[in-house]
Scaffold this motif. Structure first.
Motif, PDB file in Angstrom:
ATOM      1  N   CYS B  83       0.860  -1.179   0.000  1.00  8.80           N
ATOM      2  CA  CYS B  83       0.000   0.000   0.000  1.00  8.80           C
ATOM      3  C   CYS B  83       0.903   1.238   0.000  1.00  8.80           C
ATOM      4  CB  CYS B  83      -0.985  -0.002   1.164  1.00  8.80           C
ATOM      5  SG  CYS B  83      -0.276  -0.023   2.815  1.00  8.80           S
ATOM      6  N   ALA B  98      -4.647   7.192  -0.887  1.00  9.43           N
ATOM      7  CA  ALA B  98      -4.016   5.921  -0.502  1.00  9.43           C
ATOM      8  C   ALA B  98      -4.419   4.841  -1.499  1.00  9.43           C
ATOM      9  CB  ALA B  98      -4.441   5.534   0.911  1.00  9.43           C
ATOM     10  N   PRO B 118      -0.878   4.937   5.236  1.00  6.60           N
ATOM     11  CA  PRO B 118      -1.479   3.625   5.522  1.00  6.60           C
ATOM     12  C   PRO B 118      -0.478   2.672   6.162  1.00  6.60           C
ATOM     13  CG  PRO B 118      -0.840   3.747   3.222  1.00  6.60           C
ATOM     14  CD  PRO B 118      -0.450   5.076   3.842  1.00  6.60           C
ATOM     15  N   TRP B 129      -5.708   3.311   7.514  1.00  9.21           N
ATOM     16  CA  TRP B 129      -5.339   4.584   6.865  1.00  9.21           C
ATOM     17  C   TRP B 129      -5.967   5.737   7.633  1.00  9.21           C
ATOM     18  CZ3 TRP B 129      -9.088   7.692   4.408  1.00  9.21           C
ATOM     19  CH2 TRP B 129     -10.330   7.089   4.180  1.00  9.21           C
TER      20      TRP B 129
END
Lengths: 290, 349
Positions: B83, B98, B118, B129
């Motif tokens: 991520c 994100a 995140p 997040w």
């Protein structure tokens, strides 16, 4: 819009031109800006800046002449940050009318731009260039120069405190003698002669100028704006007493240089706040009064 | 055989092993490490995520998107996904979002716009997040309000039980037992500045009482690393299985009097701490898609910053003033193009 209050303040402005002491009449005007923030028009004038026989960096006392400008009646508060949708960095967040503190120098300038945009003015700082350089032709908000700050704090007086002696300080200021080691709601102490609050305490206030303890030896008379610097992050002037300042540090001529915090991810200087000023022409002033 | 006759050969053997440049050195250990390192870098006017072997070899551009700025990679514990943040637009019109993608940089899915920093839950199925405080752009690291969980399979986000009470967090890190989320808070939640543990599925908040910021919890055990100042990173014990964890014995202190050291992250097996290191600065707005602020912040160009790794078991202190390169620390990246925010990508389990 609320009608402005015209304050005609006949003051003894101690402009020591040689041996002469000149009497001038100052007129300040209280106004509300487009975003509803209370400000005071500070007229052009000449005053003696600094102090002989004060701290080393306060001398020599020297003549300074300034154009008129508008200055915030109060220090910038938490609710003003919320209105501008900016993250509030303050240590004490228990009252939205408390002054913002723990604010880096550059963040204070960024707030000035936000407020300019909110009021339809041209931002004074160029955010597209490193260091946010000044756009001199812009009409937006900015930090005061050190000279503008002292001129306003003196409000026509040449004593250490515009209201008299340190014995009256507790009536005009939140400082170490009465603050309980924290900030307080703005405007809860008496204003100075020109109707401006908290210049002598609550939080110290960022100025635009680079700090140089020797600058007064070479300061120009007309609108001094501090020394030039080649440093990318010099100390900047911070003026006025704060909740943790001694009475001596609340003196109107007391000077201090402070690290800007601009390169610190965490900035914990919880006595650093600010207020805004902006340049204004007679036409613009008349427009604002209408 | 006379034992005394053995002494010269023993001494020679010790000298050989202690002075060898190839056997048992930190470099050779990292060469043998099969995990990868992913980090952000400012490459040809654009932020990209780069991936390399643990020793920095075979570095390549993982995202390779000249018009999109990728930052702040965080690798799932199972090594399957990453991520990260994306900045689009410029200046005041920037939108930070994100995203999550597979380890090869494909299958990108947006988690949310106006999102900050995140991190992964230990099961690699959820991502924590932080929603931005306002939609308006701001580079400040604590510019968040609330805490959300994103479910990778359903692609839906749900708020933490006390999300409405959470404000100004940054740099979250999930504990390996799933009980706690560590994060820094600045000027929020009644704290001036603190490193907190927040109960992952409850309302408990614990101030760990350690100064500094950017905590990272060990992926396979009860230790924490964090930046205790601009020039120090620490490692200490912490009993995360307890209902009231406390920071215990300090195990390692990394110091650099000259450069800033930030963004400490654990290797998957917990043998190394990786971090960013470089000179102080407040950005360079001549670089497109960068911002002004402390150079350790996400999106601020950090001239001369590189990625470094140190072993966690070699001693209690590593001081760059006296430490030996290649023995006490290893420089993973070389060219200093704002190499920051490294994380380790587990070899696929």
């Amino acid at each position: 819009m609320k009608l402005p209050t015209l304050l005609l303040t006949a003051t003894l402005c101690l402009c020591s031109c040689g041996k002469e002491t000149k009497k001038t009449t100052q007129s300040t005007i209280e106004l509300k800006t487009g975003s509803g923030i209370e400000v005071v028009y500070v007229p052009a004038g000449t005053f003696m800046m600094g102090k002989e026989n004060g701290d080393d960096d306060e001398s020599p006392a020297h003549k300074v002449s300034l154009a008129g400008f508008i200055m915030d009646k109060f220090e910038v508060t938490h609710e003003m940050f919320i209105e501008a949708e900016l993250p509030n960095p303050s240590h004490w967040q228990d009252d939205p009318k408390k002054p913002v503190e723990q604010i880096r120098w550059q963040e204070a300038r960024a707030y000035c731009n936000e407020r300019s945009i909110m009021e339809g003015l041209d931002p004074y700082y160029d955010e597209t260039k490193s260091g946010f350089p000044i756009i001199e032709t812009a009409n937006g908000y900015r930090l005061p120069t050190e000279a503008e700050w002292e001129y306003t704090a003196r409000s026509g007086k040449d004593s250490d405190y515009s209201f008299g002696s340190s014995r009256q300080l507790k009536l005009h200021s939140w400082f170490e003698g009465n603050s309980g080691k924290r900030t307080h709601r703005v405007g809860t102490k008496k204003p100075n002669n020109w109707g401006i609050h908290d210049l002598y305490g609550n939080v110290s206030e960022w100025c635009e100028d680079v700090y140089d303890p020797h600058f007064y030896k070479n300061s120009p008379e007309l609108s001094p704006a501090g020394p030039e610097t080649k440093s990318s992050d010099p100390k900047r002037v911070i003026r006025g007493g704060s909740w943790r300042a001694s009475s001596a540090m609340c003196r109107v001529s007391f000077r201090r240089g402070e690290r800007t915090g601009d390169t610190d991810a965490c900035f914990f200087t919880d006595y650093c706040g600010f207020r805004c000023v902006r340049n204004i022409s007679k036409e613009q002033l008349n427009e604002l009064i209408k | 055989m006379n034992p005394a006759a053995l002494i010269p050969s023993i001494v020679l053997t010790i000298i050989f092993y202690s002075s060898s440049n190839s056997f048992g050195t930190l470099k050779s250990k990292l060469e043998q490490n099969t995990h990868k390192i992913v980090h952000e870098a400012y490459h040809e006017g654009n932020w990209e995520l780069f991936i390399s072997n643990a020793d920095g070899s075979k570095q390549r551009n993982l995202t390779n998107t000249p018009k999109i700025n990728e930052l702040y990679p965080q690798c799932s514990p199972d090594g399957s996904k990453i991520c990260f943040l994306v900045d689009t637009g410029t200046g005041r019109n920037t939108i930070r979002s994100a995203w999550v993608m597979s380890r090869d940089g494909k299958d990108r899915v947006k988690i949310s716009d106006h999102a900050r920093q995140p991190c992964w839950a230990p099961d690699s199925k959820k991502i924590v997040w932080l929603p931005q405080e306002y939609k308006k752009w701001n580079v400040v690291d604590y510019y968040s309000n609330g805490l959300m969980f994103y479910d990778v399979s359903t692609k839906k986000s749900t708020p933490h039980p006390i999300s409405d009470k959470i404000r100004h967090l940054y740099n979250p890190s999930f504990s390996s037992n799933g009980k706690w989320i560590a994060a820094t808070v600045h000027a929020g939640m009644g704290f001036n500045h603190a490193i907190l543990l927040i109960e992952a599925n409850g309302s408990k908040i614990i101030n760990l009482g350690i100064s500094g910021c950017r905590p990272c919890l060990k992926p396979n055990g009860n230790q924490i690393t964090w930046g205790s100042g601009d020039h120090t990173i620490e490692v200490a014990d912490i009993d995360l299985d307890s209902n009231n964890p406390k920071v215990g014995k300090r195990r390692l202190m990394i110091r650099d009097k000259v450069n800033k050291i930030y963004h400490s992250e654990w290797s998957p097996e917990g043998k190394y701490i990786t971090f960013s290191r470089g000179p102080n600065g407040k950005g360079d707005l001549s670089k497109p898609s960068t911002y002004q602020g402390a150079c350790e912040m996400v999106g601020v160009f950090a001239r001369g910053w590189n990625i470094f790794s140190v072993p966690t078991a070699n001693g209690t202190e590593i001081d760059f003033e006296t430490a030996s390169p290649g023995k006490d620390y290893y420089q993973v990246s070389k060219n200093g193009l704002s190499y920051k925010e490294a994380d380790w990508l587990h070899q696929t389990k």
